[in-house]
Design a protein around this motif. Structure first.
Motif, PDB file in Angstrom:
ATOM      1  N   GLN A  99     -10.455  -0.266   2.312  1.00 62.08           N
ATOM      2  CA  GLN A  99     -10.394  -1.475   1.494  1.00 62.08           C
ATOM      3  C   GLN A  99      -9.774  -2.609   2.304  1.00 62.08           C
ATOM      4  OE1 GLN A  99     -11.785  -1.596  -1.517  1.00 62.08           O
ATOM      5  NE2 GLN A  99     -12.383   0.537  -1.192  1.00 62.08           N
ATOM      6  N   PRO A 100     -10.274  -3.842   2.128  1.00 67.17           N
ATOM      7  CA  PRO A 100      -9.753  -4.977   2.909  1.00 67.17           C
ATOM      8  C   PRO A 100      -8.238  -5.133   2.812  1.00 67.17           C
ATOM      9  CG  PRO A 100     -11.756  -5.610   1.777  1.00 67.17           C
ATOM     10  CD  PRO A 100     -11.405  -4.237   1.280  1.00 67.17           C
ATOM     11  N   ARG A 101      -7.681  -5.008   1.585  1.00 70.34           N
ATOM     12  CA  ARG A 101      -6.232  -5.164   1.433  1.00 70.34           C
ATOM     13  C   ARG A 101      -5.492  -4.072   2.187  1.00 70.34           C
ATOM     14  NH1 ARG A 101      -2.185  -3.210  -1.954  1.00 70.34           N
ATOM     15  NH2 ARG A 101      -3.678  -1.884  -3.047  1.00 70.34           N
ATOM     16  N   SER A 102      -5.989  -2.841   2.067  1.00 69.95           N
ATOM     17  CA  SER A 102      -5.345  -1.713   2.733  1.00 69.95           C
ATOM     18  C   SER A 102      -5.373  -1.878   4.250  1.00 69.95           C
ATOM     19  CB  SER A 102      -6.043  -0.407   2.336  1.00 69.95           C
ATOM     20  OG  SER A 102      -5.479   0.687   3.020  1.00 69.95           O
ATOM     21  N   ILE A 103      -6.511  -2.269   4.787  1.00 73.11           N
ATOM     22  CA  ILE A 103      -6.648  -2.447   6.234  1.00 73.11           C
ATOM     23  C   ILE A 103      -5.746  -3.565   6.729  1.00 73.11           C
ATOM     24  CG2 ILE A 103      -8.234  -3.132   8.070  1.00 73.11           C
ATOM     25  CD1 ILE A 103     -10.465  -1.756   6.431  1.00 73.11           C
ATOM     26  N   LYS A 106       1.828   6.254  12.589  1.00 74.61           N
ATOM     27  CA  LYS A 106       1.103   7.445  12.143  1.00 74.61           C
ATOM     28  C   LYS A 106       0.954   7.474  10.630  1.00 74.61           C
ATOM     29  CE  LYS A 106       2.435  10.219  16.155  1.00 74.61           C
ATOM     30  NZ  LYS A 106       3.310  11.306  16.667  1.00 74.61           N
ATOM     31  N   GLU A 107       2.008   7.072   9.924  1.00 80.88           N
ATOM     32  CA  GLU A 107       1.942   7.053   8.462  1.00 80.88           C
ATOM     33  C   GLU A 107       0.895   6.046   7.975  1.00 80.88           C
ATOM     34  OE1 GLU A 107       5.765   6.247   6.827  1.00 80.88           O
ATOM     35  OE2 GLU A 107       6.381   8.357   6.872  1.00 80.88           O
ATOM     36  N   LEU A 108       0.902   4.870   8.580  1.00 79.71           N
ATOM     37  CA  LEU A 108       0.013   3.802   8.128  1.00 79.71           C
ATOM     38  C   LEU A 108      -1.447   4.069   8.465  1.00 79.71           C
ATOM     39  CD1 LEU A 108       2.227   0.725   9.048  1.00 79.71           C
ATOM     40  CD2 LEU A 108       1.531   1.393   6.741  1.00 79.71           C
ATOM     41  N   THR A 109      -1.682   4.837   9.499  1.00 78.70           N
ATOM     42  CA  THR A 109      -3.067   5.087   9.916  1.00 78.70           C
ATOM     43  C   THR A 109      -3.556   6.472   9.500  1.00 78.70           C
ATOM     44  OG1 THR A 109      -2.275   5.813  12.109  1.00 78.70           O
ATOM     45  CG2 THR A 109      -2.941   3.506  11.869  1.00 78.70           C
ATOM     46  N   SER A 110      -2.785   7.126   8.627  1.00 75.66           N
ATOM     47  CA  SER A 110      -3.206   8.446   8.156  1.00 75.66           C
ATOM     48  C   SER A 110      -4.417   8.317   7.240  1.00 75.66           C
ATOM     49  CB  SER A 110      -2.061   9.130   7.402  1.00 75.66           C
ATOM     50  OG  SER A 110      -1.799   8.443   6.197  1.00 75.66           O
ATOM     51  N   GLY A 111      -5.112   9.402   7.010  1.00 74.76           N
ATOM     52  CA  GLY A 111      -6.319   9.392   6.194  1.00 74.76           C
ATOM     53  C   GLY A 111      -6.074   8.909   4.779  1.00 74.76           C
ATOM     54  N   GLU A 112      -4.879   9.200   4.234  1.00 70.15           N
ATOM     55  CA  GLU A 112      -4.586   8.831   2.855  1.00 70.15           C
ATOM     56  C   GLU A 112      -4.549   7.317   2.671  1.00 70.15           C
ATOM     57  OE1 GLU A 112      -0.990  10.677   1.766  1.00 70.15           O
ATOM     58  OE2 GLU A 112      -1.768  12.725   1.876  1.00 70.15           O
ATOM     59  N   LEU A 113      -4.118   6.599   3.722  1.00 68.01           N
ATOM     60  CA  LEU A 113      -3.968   5.154   3.589  1.00 68.01           C
ATOM     61  C   LEU A 113      -5.163   4.383   4.139  1.00 68.01           C
ATOM     62  CD1 LEU A 113      -0.210   4.769   4.519  1.00 68.01           C
ATOM     63  CD2 LEU A 113      -1.231   4.664   2.262  1.00 68.01           C
ATOM     64  N   ILE A 167       0.815  -1.219   0.000  1.00 69.57           N
ATOM     65  CA  ILE A 167       0.000   0.000   0.000  1.00 69.57           C
ATOM     66  C   ILE A 167       0.847   1.266   0.000  1.00 69.57           C
ATOM     67  CG2 ILE A 167      -2.016  -1.051   1.084  1.00 69.57           C
ATOM     68  CD1 ILE A 167      -1.017  -0.016   3.781  1.00 69.57           C
ATOM     69  N   GLU A 168       2.135   1.135   0.345  1.00 67.00           N
ATOM     70  CA  GLU A 168       3.056   2.265   0.266  1.00 67.00           C
ATOM     71  C   GLU A 168       4.472   1.727   0.156  1.00 67.00           C
ATOM     72  OE1 GLU A 168       3.442   4.792   3.586  1.00 67.00           O
ATOM     73  OE2 GLU A 168       3.963   3.220   4.979  1.00 67.00           O
ATOM     74  N   PRO A 169       5.393   2.524  -0.396  1.00 68.79           N
ATOM     75  CA  PRO A 169       6.790   2.086  -0.470  1.00 68.79           C
ATOM     76  C   PRO A 169       7.348   1.887   0.947  1.00 68.79           C
ATOM     77  CG  PRO A 169       6.412   4.001  -1.874  1.00 68.79           C
ATOM     78  CD  PRO A 169       5.185   3.845  -1.024  1.00 68.79           C
ATOM     79  N   LEU A 170       8.174   0.869   1.096  1.00 68.57           N
ATOM     80  CA  LEU A 170       8.779   0.611   2.404  1.00 68.57           C
ATOM     81  C   LEU A 170       9.976   1.538   2.591  1.00 68.57           C
ATOM     82  CD1 LEU A 170       8.708  -3.297   2.592  1.00 68.57           C
ATOM     83  CD2 LEU A 170       7.041  -1.653   3.445  1.00 68.57           C
ATOM     84  N   THR A 171       9.844   2.451   3.524  1.00 69.26           N
ATOM     85  CA  THR A 171      10.919   3.405   3.804  1.00 69.26           C
ATOM     86  C   THR A 171      11.385   3.296   5.251  1.00 69.26           C
ATOM     87  OG1 THR A 171      10.026   4.946   2.163  1.00 69.26           O
ATOM     88  CG2 THR A 171      11.584   5.838   3.776  1.00 69.26           C
ATOM     89  N   VAL A 221      -2.455  -3.208   9.285  1.00 66.17           N
ATOM     90  CA  VAL A 221      -2.304  -3.957  10.533  1.00 66.17           C
ATOM     91  C   VAL A 221      -0.996  -4.741  10.544  1.00 66.17           C
ATOM     92  CG1 VAL A 221      -3.243  -5.852  11.913  1.00 66.17           C
ATOM     93  CG2 VAL A 221      -4.778  -4.121  10.969  1.00 66.17           C
ATOM     94  N   ARG A 222      -0.699  -5.417   9.436  1.00 66.63           N
ATOM     95  CA  ARG A 222       0.500  -6.263   9.386  1.00 66.63           C
ATOM     96  C   ARG A 222       1.788  -5.444   9.424  1.00 66.63           C
ATOM     97  NH1 ARG A 222      -2.999  -9.211  10.485  1.00 66.63           N
ATOM     98  NH2 ARG A 222      -3.478 -11.250   9.581  1.00 66.63           N
TER      99      ARG A 222
END
Length: 212
Positions: free
Chosen positions: A170-174, A159-166, A108-112, A178-179
């Motif tokens: 959607q099931p995959r996003s959620i 904070k990044e993972l639970t921001s409004g943008e992410l 769902i986002e690049p791993l940084t 979590v993971r």
């Protein structure tokens, strides 16, 4: 080399092996390599058995030699360190299991920040092991002072993972949110275990009980 020195040498090798397992699990995550993840999972029982055998060696040493003073404290510290390494090895397996869950998925986002946190935690572990083996409480203290940085990175990831943008709903996003948060927590706990080793080293060589 006496028995205690042999135990010290073995715990250092075990620590290096644990560090390598965690690094492989992170590489598998970044490279989306389920084959490596599966290898780590398959090795888990073997590694657990090696730790059990090592703990038995320490127990026998304590029972047969009945050490006192510094020798006793060293032995007990090695035993505690084996427990820390056992938990770290488990986290490597936990991360590998998540890699398998993500098979064929786009992230769902690049791993940084996760690789950055992994690098910090593994460096802390490496330095903590060296401080213990070398009997260097100053180096151990430097490791302990890094724990707050690991905590802060873990918070940033959350904070990044639970921001409004992410949080798209959607099931995959959620599920990935979590993971990835779980992985960040595993890495933060590895940093905590490295700090435990550092604290134990400080206590062993200065008599001061510190808590970071």
């Amino acid at each position: 080399m006496n028995q205690l020195e042999q135990l010290m040498s073995e715990i250092k090798k075990m620590g290096d092996a644990v560090k390598e397992r965690v690094q492989r699990s992170i590489n598998a995550l970044v490279e989306k390599n389920p084959e490596t993840a599966l290898e780590i999972i398959r090795e888990d029982d073997l590694f657990d058995n090696e730790l059990i055998v090592f703990e038995d060696k320490i127990t026998r040493f304590l029972a047969e030699k009945n050490p006192h003073g510094k020798e006793l404290r060293n032995s007990l510290s090695i035993f505690k360190m084996a427990k820390d390494l056992e938990r770290i090895a488990d986290y490597a397996t936990n991360i590998a299991e998540i890699v398998l869950e993500f098979k064929n998925e786009e992230y769902i986002e690049p791993l940084t920040h996760i690789p950055k946190l992994a690098s910090l935690a593994l460096n802390m572990l490496e330095v903590a092991l060296r401080a213990f083996v070398d009997g260097n409480p100053d180096l151990a203290e430097a490791v302990c002072r890094k724990d707050e940085e690991a905590d802060n990175l873990c918070d940033i990831i959350y904070k990044e993972l639970t921001s409004g943008e992410l949080a798209e709903g959607q099931p995959r996003s959620i599920r990935q949110t979590v993971r990835f948060n779980m992985i960040a927590r595993f890495l933060e706990r590895i940093a905590d275990h490295a700090t435990n080793i550092g604290e134990e080293t400080i206590l062993l060589h200065t008599g001061k009980r510190v808590k970071y």
